[in-house]
Design a protein around this motif. Sequence first.
Motif, short mmCIF file in Angstrom:
data_model
loop_
_atom_site.label_atom_id
_atom_site.label_comp_id
_atom_site.label_asym_id
_atom_site.label_seq_id
_atom_site.Cartn_x
_atom_site.Cartn_y
_atom_site.Cartn_z
N SER A 129 0.83 -1.21 0.00
CA SER A 129 0.00 0.00 0.00
C SER A 129 0.86 1.25 0.00
CB SER A 129 -0.92 0.01 1.23
OG SER A 129 -1.84 -1.05 1.21
N PHE A 130 1.99 1.20 0.70
CA PHE A 130 2.86 2.37 0.77
C PHE A 130 3.45 2.71 -0.60
CE2 PHE A 130 2.79 0.70 5.08
CZ PHE A 130 2.59 1.85 5.83
N LEU A 131 3.78 1.69 -1.37
CA LEU A 131 4.32 1.91 -2.71
C LEU A 131 3.25 2.49 -3.63
CD1 LEU A 131 6.36 -1.40 -3.08
CD2 LEU A 131 7.24 0.88 -2.53
N ARG A 132 2.03 1.98 -3.49
CA ARG A 132 0.96 2.48 -4.34
C ARG A 132 0.58 3.92 -3.95
NH1 ARG A 132 -0.68 -2.83 -3.30
NH2 ARG A 132 -2.19 -2.14 -1.74
N LEU A 133 0.62 4.22 -2.65
CA LEU A 133 0.36 5.59 -2.21
C LEU A 133 1.40 6.55 -2.76
CD1 LEU A 133 -0.70 5.04 1.52
CD2 LEU A 133 -2.08 6.13 -0.25
N GLU A 134 2.66 6.14 -2.71
CA GLU A 134 3.72 6.99 -3.24
C GLU A 134 3.55 7.20 -4.74
OE1 GLU A 134 8.58 7.27 -3.10
OE2 GLU A 134 7.61 5.31 -3.28
N ALA A 135 3.19 6.13 -5.44
CA ALA A 135 3.02 6.22 -6.89
C ALA A 135 1.83 7.10 -7.28
CB ALA A 135 2.83 4.82 -7.48
N SER A 136 0.90 7.33 -6.35
CA SER A 136 -0.27 8.15 -6.66
C SER A 136 0.07 9.63 -6.74
CB SER A 136 -1.35 7.94 -5.59
OG SER A 136 -0.96 8.51 -4.35
N GLY A 137 1.25 10.02 -6.25
CA GLY A 137 1.69 11.40 -6.38
C GLY A 137 1.48 12.27 -5.16
N ILE A 138 0.99 11.72 -4.06
CA ILE A 138 0.80 12.52 -2.86
C ILE A 138 2.15 12.81 -2.21
CG2 ILE A 138 -1.48 11.53 -2.44
CD1 ILE A 138 -0.24 9.83 -0.24
N HIS A 139 2.18 13.80 -1.34
CA HIS A 139 3.41 14.14 -0.62
C HIS A 139 3.84 12.94 0.22
CE1 HIS A 139 6.22 16.18 2.05
NE2 HIS A 139 6.15 17.24 1.25
N ARG A 140 5.14 12.70 0.27
CA ARG A 140 5.63 11.52 0.98
C ARG A 140 5.32 11.57 2.47
NH1 ARG A 140 11.53 9.60 -1.14
NH2 ARG A 140 11.09 8.00 0.44
N ALA A 141 5.07 12.76 3.00
CA ALA A 141 4.73 12.87 4.42
C ALA A 141 3.45 12.09 4.75
CB ALA A 141 4.57 14.34 4.82
N TYR A 142 2.56 11.97 3.76
CA TYR A 142 1.31 11.24 4.02
C TYR A 142 1.55 9.75 4.18
CZ TYR A 142 -1.31 15.45 3.07
OH TYR A 142 -1.81 16.73 3.14
N LEU A 143 2.73 9.26 3.76
CA LEU A 143 3.05 7.86 3.97
C LEU A 143 3.30 7.56 5.45
CD1 LEU A 143 5.46 7.18 0.97
CD2 LEU A 143 3.00 6.89 1.08
N LEU A 144 3.47 8.63 6.24
CA LEU A 144 3.63 8.44 7.69
C LEU A 144 2.30 8.21 8.39
CD1 LEU A 144 6.24 11.26 8.49
CD2 LEU A 144 6.64 8.79 8.52
N LEU A 145 1.20 8.61 7.75
CA LEU A 145 -0.10 8.53 8.42
C LEU A 145 -0.48 7.12 8.89
CD1 LEU A 145 -2.73 10.91 6.80
CD2 LEU A 145 -1.90 10.86 9.15
N PRO A 146 -0.26 6.06 8.09
CA PRO A 146 -0.59 4.72 8.60
C PRO A 146 0.16 4.37 9.88
CG PRO A 146 -0.25 4.64 6.23
CD PRO A 146 0.18 6.00 6.68
N PHE A 147 1.40 4.86 9.99
CA PHE A 147 2.17 4.61 11.22
C PHE A 147 1.64 5.48 12.36
CE2 PHE A 147 5.15 3.80 7.68
CZ PHE A 147 5.42 2.46 7.92
N ILE A 148 1.43 6.76 12.07
CA ILE A 148 0.97 7.68 13.11
C ILE A 148 -0.37 7.24 13.68
CG2 ILE A 148 0.18 10.04 13.55
CD1 ILE A 148 2.22 10.97 11.44
N LEU A 149 -1.31 6.90 12.79
CA LEU A 149 -2.67 6.55 13.24
C LEU A 149 -2.78 5.10 13.71
CD1 LEU A 149 -4.79 8.48 10.59
CD2 LEU A 149 -4.02 9.21 12.85
N SER A 150 -1.66 4.41 13.77
CA SER A 150 -1.61 3.08 14.38
C SER A 150 -0.84 3.13 15.69
CB SER A 150 -0.95 2.08 13.44
OG SER A 150 -1.65 1.95 12.23
N PHE A 151 0.39 3.69 15.62
CA PHE A 151 1.24 3.74 16.80
C PHE A 151 0.68 4.67 17.87
CE2 PHE A 151 5.18 2.78 13.97
CZ PHE A 151 4.74 1.47 13.84
#
Length: 265
Positions: free
Chosen positions: A119-141
């Motif tokens: 999912s992280f690779l697909r999110l990055e490929a979608s063109g969003i800012h890489r900071a949003y790839l932290l959200l799954p970790f933030i909203l879990s941890f």
Amino acid sequence: MKSRILVAVVGIPALLYVVLAAPPFAMLVALHLLAGIGAMELQRCVSGVKESGMVALSVITAVFTVEWYYDRPAHAPMLFLLEALVFFGYAIFKGGKVKFNQIMAGLFGSIAIGWSFASFLRLEASGIHRAYLLLPFILSFACDTFAFFAGITLGKHKLAPKVSPKKTIEGSAGGLLGNVLCGLLFVWVMDRFFGGSAIGYGPMALLALLCGVVAQVGDLSFSLIKREFGIKDYGHLFLAHGGVLDRFDSVLFVAPVLEIIFSFL
């Protein structure tokens, strides 16, 4: 607690570097490793260490799934078929020594765990800012951390005593509140330092609540498996935090949910 702090001191900077600053190839390698180790831990939980054949197949197919789901998501049905043939073919070759639950652990470990990490690779490929790839970790941890401390200080009523005896309703509520606070903090940071957030404060509060519920379901789901097979932790890669599936159980559920939601934004 010392072990938890040590893992956080080392792990958080490493996570920030891989997600925010490292070349995309570094993230790909990290996700391959996490998927492979997670699949290994699950198969060892179900089959035991001695069943090296199933463990090896689980690792190989999980790593392959991350790459496949990144490059060829439209051909996922073909992947399902190939991996089912691999595991059932191996079971037939072993003449009945491999049981159905071991086959299912292999398929779940390869397909579901690999797909979630991809999912992280697909999110990055979608063109969003890489900071949003932290959200799954933030909203879990965040949910896990706030639930831990709220449970210790306020916990009285058991949440799911037959699955995870130490978790409480008060801890669960504290985790949801912590998720909302950290989600709002993320929006503020994006607005303040990264030119604006794609998600407003109100939607983020709702998203954080949803991910908090999903994170707790993920945590309890992998606890359910551990309790069925009588183990305390899936591994010891993260010291007191356990293995990949102990530390990233919630992330595996939250990341695909965020990917689906972001696809509509």
